[in-house]
Scaffold this motif. Structure first.
Motif, PDB file in Angstrom:
ATOM      1  N   LEU A 170       0.758  -1.150  -0.029  1.00 56.68           N
ATOM      2  CA  LEU A 170       0.050   0.141   0.278  1.00 56.68           C
ATOM      3  C   LEU A 170       0.764   1.212   0.082  1.00 56.68           C
ATOM      4  CD1 LEU A 170      -3.183   0.787   0.283  1.00 56.68           C
ATOM      5  CD2 LEU A 170      -2.739   0.960   2.711  1.00 56.68           C
ATOM      6  N   ASP A 171       2.004   1.245   0.738  1.00 56.92           N
ATOM      7  CA  ASP A 171       2.689   2.331   0.980  1.00 56.92           C
ATOM      8  C   ASP A 171       4.149   2.066   1.576  1.00 56.92           C
ATOM      9  OD1 ASP A 171       2.170   2.283   3.708  1.00 56.92           O
ATOM     10  OD2 ASP A 171       0.188   3.685   3.319  1.00 56.92           O
ATOM     11  N   GLU A 172       4.974   3.328   1.794  1.00 57.51           N
ATOM     12  CA  GLU A 172       6.303   2.713   2.206  1.00 57.51           C
ATOM     13  C   GLU A 172       6.429   3.080   3.690  1.00 57.51           C
ATOM     14  OE1 GLU A 172       9.644   4.038  -0.387  1.00 57.51           O
ATOM     15  OE2 GLU A 172       7.990   4.997  -1.370  1.00 57.51           O
ATOM     16  N   THR A 173       5.576   2.545   4.575  1.00 58.62           N
ATOM     17  CA  THR A 173       5.559   2.658   6.093  1.00 58.62           C
ATOM     18  C   THR A 173       6.315   1.466   6.644  1.00 58.62           C
ATOM     19  OG1 THR A 173       3.319   1.563   6.149  1.00 58.62           O
ATOM     20  CG2 THR A 173       3.539   3.880   5.999  1.00 58.62           C
ATOM     21  N   GLU A 174       6.862   1.753   8.050  1.00 52.69           N
ATOM     22  CA  GLU A 174       7.557   0.770   8.598  1.00 52.69           C
ATOM     23  C   GLU A 174       6.727  -0.753   8.911  1.00 52.69           C
ATOM     24  OE1 GLU A 174       9.251   0.424  13.086  1.00 52.69           O
ATOM     25  OE2 GLU A 174      10.074   1.937  11.804  1.00 52.69           O
ATOM     26  N   TYR A 175       5.324  -0.564   9.331  1.00 50.67           N
ATOM     27  CA  TYR A 175       4.529  -1.450   9.570  1.00 50.67           C
ATOM     28  C   TYR A 175       4.337  -2.415   8.039  1.00 50.67           C
ATOM     29  CZ  TYR A 175       0.379  -4.192   9.221  1.00 50.67           C
ATOM     30  OH  TYR A 175      -0.543  -5.373   9.111  1.00 50.67           O
ATOM     31  N   LEU A 176       4.552  -1.934   6.695  1.00 47.90           N
ATOM     32  CA  LEU A 176       4.378  -2.776   5.699  1.00 47.90           C
ATOM     33  C   LEU A 176       5.653  -3.306   5.389  1.00 47.90           C
ATOM     34  CD1 LEU A 176       1.916  -0.880   3.679  1.00 47.90           C
ATOM     35  CD2 LEU A 176       1.439  -3.054   4.547  1.00 47.90           C
ATOM     36  N   ALA A 203      11.972   4.034   7.577  1.00 48.09           N
ATOM     37  CA  ALA A 203      11.038   2.927   7.583  1.00 48.09           C
ATOM     38  C   ALA A 203      11.620   1.631   7.486  1.00 48.09           C
ATOM     39  CB  ALA A 203       9.830   3.095   6.753  1.00 48.09           C
ATOM     40  N   ILE A 204      12.455   1.340   6.408  1.00 47.45           N
ATOM     41  CA  ILE A 204      13.146   0.272   6.082  1.00 47.45           C
ATOM     42  C   ILE A 204      14.011  -0.236   7.210  1.00 47.45           C
ATOM     43  CG2 ILE A 204      14.792  -1.110   4.535  1.00 47.45           C
ATOM     44  CD1 ILE A 204      13.836   0.343   2.165  1.00 47.45           C
ATOM     45  N   THR A 205      15.027   0.786   7.736  1.00 43.24           N
ATOM     46  CA  THR A 205      15.736   0.528   8.746  1.00 43.24           C
ATOM     47  C   THR A 205      15.012   0.233   9.952  1.00 43.24           C
ATOM     48  OG1 THR A 205      17.378   2.510   7.911  1.00 43.24           O
ATOM     49  CG2 THR A 205      17.682   1.746  10.098  1.00 43.24           C
ATOM     50  N   GLY A 206      13.994   0.832  10.369  1.00 39.98           N
ATOM     51  CA  GLY A 206      13.291   0.181  11.666  1.00 39.98           C
ATOM     52  C   GLY A 206      12.764  -1.082  11.463  1.00 39.98           C
ATOM     53  N   ALA A 207      12.311  -1.209  10.125  1.00 43.33           N
ATOM     54  CA  ALA A 207      11.784  -2.597  10.026  1.00 43.33           C
ATOM     55  C   ALA A 207      12.709  -3.976  10.023  1.00 43.33           C
ATOM     56  CB  ALA A 207      11.103  -2.716   8.473  1.00 43.33           C
ATOM     57  N   ILE A 208      14.038  -3.557   9.524  1.00 43.01           N
ATOM     58  CA  ILE A 208      14.959  -4.561   9.283  1.00 43.01           C
ATOM     59  C   ILE A 208      15.529  -4.674  11.081  1.00 43.01           C
ATOM     60  CG2 ILE A 208      17.564  -4.975   8.864  1.00 43.01           C
ATOM     61  CD1 ILE A 208      16.802  -3.548   6.219  1.00 43.01           C
ATOM     62  N   ALA A 209      15.760  -3.738  11.758  1.00 36.47           N
ATOM     63  CA  ALA A 209      15.927  -3.867  13.226  1.00 36.47           C
ATOM     64  C   ALA A 209      14.922  -4.623  13.930  1.00 36.47           C
ATOM     65  CB  ALA A 209      16.188  -2.394  14.077  1.00 36.47           C
ATOM     66  N   GLN A 210      13.824  -4.591  13.590  1.00 32.90           N
ATOM     67  CA  GLN A 210      12.929  -5.552  14.341  1.00 32.90           C
ATOM     68  C   GLN A 210      12.882  -6.926  13.955  1.00 32.90           C
ATOM     69  OE1 GLN A 210       8.881  -3.742  15.338  1.00 32.90           O
ATOM     70  NE2 GLN A 210       9.303  -1.867  14.446  1.00 32.90           N
ATOM     71  N   VAL A 211      12.859  -7.085  12.506  1.00 34.49           N
ATOM     72  CA  VAL A 211      12.582  -8.256  11.917  1.00 34.49           C
ATOM     73  C   VAL A 211      13.988  -9.241  11.914  1.00 34.49           C
ATOM     74  CG1 VAL A 211      11.603  -9.735  10.037  1.00 34.49           C
ATOM     75  CG2 VAL A 211      10.378  -7.618  10.706  1.00 34.49           C
ATOM     76  N   LEU A 212      14.981  -8.537  11.595  1.00 31.85           N
ATOM     77  CA  LEU A 212      16.391  -9.085  11.255  1.00 31.85           C
ATOM     78  C   LEU A 212      17.345  -8.608  12.166  1.00 31.85           C
ATOM     79  CD1 LEU A 212      16.282  -8.912   7.091  1.00 31.85           C
ATOM     80  CD2 LEU A 212      15.689 -10.915   8.713  1.00 31.85           C
ATOM     81  N   PRO A 213      17.063  -8.783  13.551  1.00 32.15           N
ATOM     82  CA  PRO A 213      18.189  -8.237  14.392  1.00 32.15           C
ATOM     83  C   PRO A 213      19.542  -8.814  14.459  1.00 32.15           C
ATOM     84  CG  PRO A 213      16.692  -9.321  15.520  1.00 32.15           C
ATOM     85  CD  PRO A 213      16.259  -9.519  14.115  1.00 32.15           C
ATOM     86  N   ARG A 214      19.478  -9.906  13.730  1.00 33.90           N
ATOM     87  CA  ARG A 214      21.068 -10.695  13.489  1.00 33.90           C
ATOM     88  C   ARG A 214      21.705 -10.453  12.289  1.00 33.90           C
ATOM     89  NH1 ARG A 214      17.606 -14.514  15.388  1.00 33.90           N
ATOM     90  NH2 ARG A 214      18.061 -15.853  13.605  1.00 33.90           N
ATOM     91  N   THR A 215      20.926  -9.764  11.635  1.00 34.74           N
ATOM     92  CA  THR A 215      21.572  -9.296  10.253  1.00 34.74           C
ATOM     93  C   THR A 215      22.259  -8.012  10.082  1.00 34.74           C
ATOM     94  OG1 THR A 215      19.826 -10.645   9.031  1.00 34.74           O
ATOM     95  CG2 THR A 215      20.703  -9.115   7.749  1.00 34.74           C
ATOM     96  N   ILE A 216      23.281  -8.026   9.315  1.00 32.34           N
ATOM     97  CA  ILE A 216      23.981  -7.077   9.234  1.00 32.34           C
ATOM     98  C   ILE A 216      23.394  -6.043   8.330  1.00 32.34           C
ATOM     99  CG2 ILE A 216      26.451  -6.095   8.640  1.00 32.34           C
ATOM    100  CD1 ILE A 216      27.685  -8.257   9.441  1.00 32.34           C
TER     101      ILE A 216
END
Length: 517
Positions: A170-176, A203-216
């Motif tokens: 739908l859009d480029e929000t952290e939730y999506l 928004a991407i940075t926040g999503a990665i921090a939540q979903v992929l915390p072990r990924t560089i």
């Protein structure tokens, strides 16, 4: 509020914030945005207007991304009924052809489709072979709906761009972005990549921090330079050397110390010591300057080449003016073309022997071990090693330290530690970064009469047999790229067996009755 569906099974409802909670567009601004969007005024011009009216961008209350998201949502809260039905039918047909085709849809409370993620069997198989490093790049959109298209890509053993999955959101929000990453991980059995490259969107940075915390998490260098051109446009004017100086500082320095020196010189030369954007980029330097990522594998994806390759991957098949069905089918055509290109490359690899320039044992071994694309890079390093001199400066308890330099050039020495067990390390970190031996190490091998690549440095990802081995899904079922081919084989086998049974069963009435029963 939205609900998610996979194969028509509803999941727990989850709230979707169309705008970040700390930024809100007020009613008067909403009216102006609606009028301006109807007049086809570009978003950046709209933001300039609000900035002037508010006496500074810091007083506007929202950023350009928020305005774009709002206009997308006003323009398209959901797909049209016809497009939604077509998309569901298309995804179901793909899953009927291959049960390992994975897709997830997102519905709103009215049951209307708003976002979708999908990944076919080939994408899931490729990720199991080449999923250490991925790139996520939301650069495409559909004109009718204005929806971001998010491809998740990697690189195979031929250095070709490959797709691991994609989404229309739908859009480029952290939730999506969180929604996309979570469902992508589900398709990939929860296996996290080691490195992920994106642009600098918060928004991407926040999503990665939540979903992929072990990924560089690294920023794509190409996007970093595009941001520099937007934020420092006056310094990129014709005749200015700022672009070249910034590129040299970011891309070609070999040590962190050299980068720190050149960065400070750059700030002083162009009077940027107090520039807010440059200060922010310096604070984030570990995420975008290659010299800070030398010690972990990036699969040649930190340079501008990979983003350019993503564009080439879809160039002839996707357009922002496409209707939904044409766009989704275009993605499928791009995948088919990619597969054909890989098959063609495999054929050449198996039927054309690489040209040996030096006819050295280690070169011949590499020609049989690596794919042609990687052998070319190995050959470049091997040839480059001949331009240098190498001298042992220390030998202590089975570990030798060498220095290495170019004749008649003032360069810093590279130290190579070489153990009797053929374990070796180099201060250039090329092997750690690319998984390919550097020219410094190859020079030491030549001096030490090492004719073969040690087994510790024969990593599968660049070899000819990188894709050998079965891949299984979350239910321990083997993922097959082409189920139709296997169906034909099974049918042929069963037909052959049935023919034998028919022959024996027709010999007598008694046997015939037994076979029929």
């Amino acid at each position: 509020m939205f609900v998610e569906e996979h194969n028509h099974i509803l999941a727990t409802p989850r709230k979707c914030h169309l705008l970040p909670s700390h930024r809100k567009i007020d009613e008067s601004q909403i009216g102006l945005i609606d009028k301006m969007s109807q007049s086809s005024i570009r978003t950046n011009l709209m933001m300039k207007y609000f900035s002037e009216e508010s006496q500074g961008s810091q007083n506007v209350g929202f950023i350009e991304l928020d305005a774009r998201n709002y206009m997308r949502t006003r323009r398209k809260i959901e797909f049209s009924v016809g497009d939604s039905q077509w998309l569901l039918d298309y995804m179901n047909s793909m899953q009927i052809k291959n049960p390992h085709f994975f897709y997830v849809i997102q519905l709103n409370v009215d049951g209307k489709l708003t976002s979708i993620f999908w990944s076919d069997a080939r994408c899931r198989m490729d990720y199991s072979y080449f999923g250490d490093v991925v790139c996520l790049d939301p650069t495409y959109g559909i004109n009718k709906y204005g929806m971001p298209f998010i491809p998740i890509v990697g690189v195979n053993h031929h250095l070709q761009t490959i797709l691991f999955g994609c989404a229309l959101v739908l859009d480029e929000t952290e939730y999506l972005f969180i929604w996309v990453l979570e469902n992508w991980l589900q398709a990939m059995k929860g296996c996290h990549p080691k490195v992920i490259l994106t642009d600098q969107d918060s928004a991407i940075t926040g999503a990665i921090a939540q979903v992929l915390p072990r990924t560089i998490h690294r920023y794509c260098l190409w996007h970093s330079f595009q941001n520099a051109k937007r934020n420092l446009s006056k310094l990129f004017k014709r005749g200015s050397k700022f672009g070249k100086d910034l590129s040299y500082c970011a891309r070609f320095l070999e040590t962190i110390e050299d980068f720190e020196i050149k960065w400070n010189e750059l700030l002083a030369k162009y009077d940027l010591k107090e520039n807010d954007w440059m200060l922010r980029m310096y604070r984030k330097r570990q995420q975008w300057v290659p010299v800070y990522s030398r010690d972990f594998f990036c699969a040649y994806m930190s340079t501008t080449q990979r983003s350019e390759s993503i564009n080439k991957f879809f160039k002839w098949f996707l357009s922002k003016i496409m209707m939904l069905m044409d766009f989704v089918q275009g993605v499928e055509k791009a995948l088919i073309k990619s597969q054909e290109k890989e098959i063609e490359t495999d054929f050449k690899m198996n039927n054309v022997h690489p040209y040996l320039m030096l006819h050295m044992p280690i070169e011949e071994e590499a020609s049989k071990l690596y794919t042609p694309a990687m052998f070319t890079k190995f050959q470049e390093e091997l040839l480059g090693s001949l331009c240098y001199r190498c001298e042992k400066i220390e030998d202590n308890e089975g570990i030798a330290i060498y220095k290495y330099w170019i004749l008649e050039r003032d360069v810093k020495l590279v130290k190579i530690c070489f153990a009797s067990s053929l374990l070796v390390s180099c201060t250039c970190y090329k092997f750690e970064f690319t998984r390919l031996l550097c020219r410094h190490i190859l020079k030491v091998f030549i001096v030490a009469n090492v004719d073969n690549i040690p087994s510790e440095y024969k990593l599968k990802c660049w070899t000819r047999d990188a894709k050998y081995g079965k891949v299984f899904d979350e239910n321990d079922q083997r993922i097959e790229e082409d189920c139709q081919a296997h169906l034909t084989l099974r049918y042929s086998s069963l037909s052959h067996k049935a023919s034998k049974i028919a022959t024996k069963g027709s010999c007598s009435i008694e046997v015939y009755k037994v076979v029929m029963h």
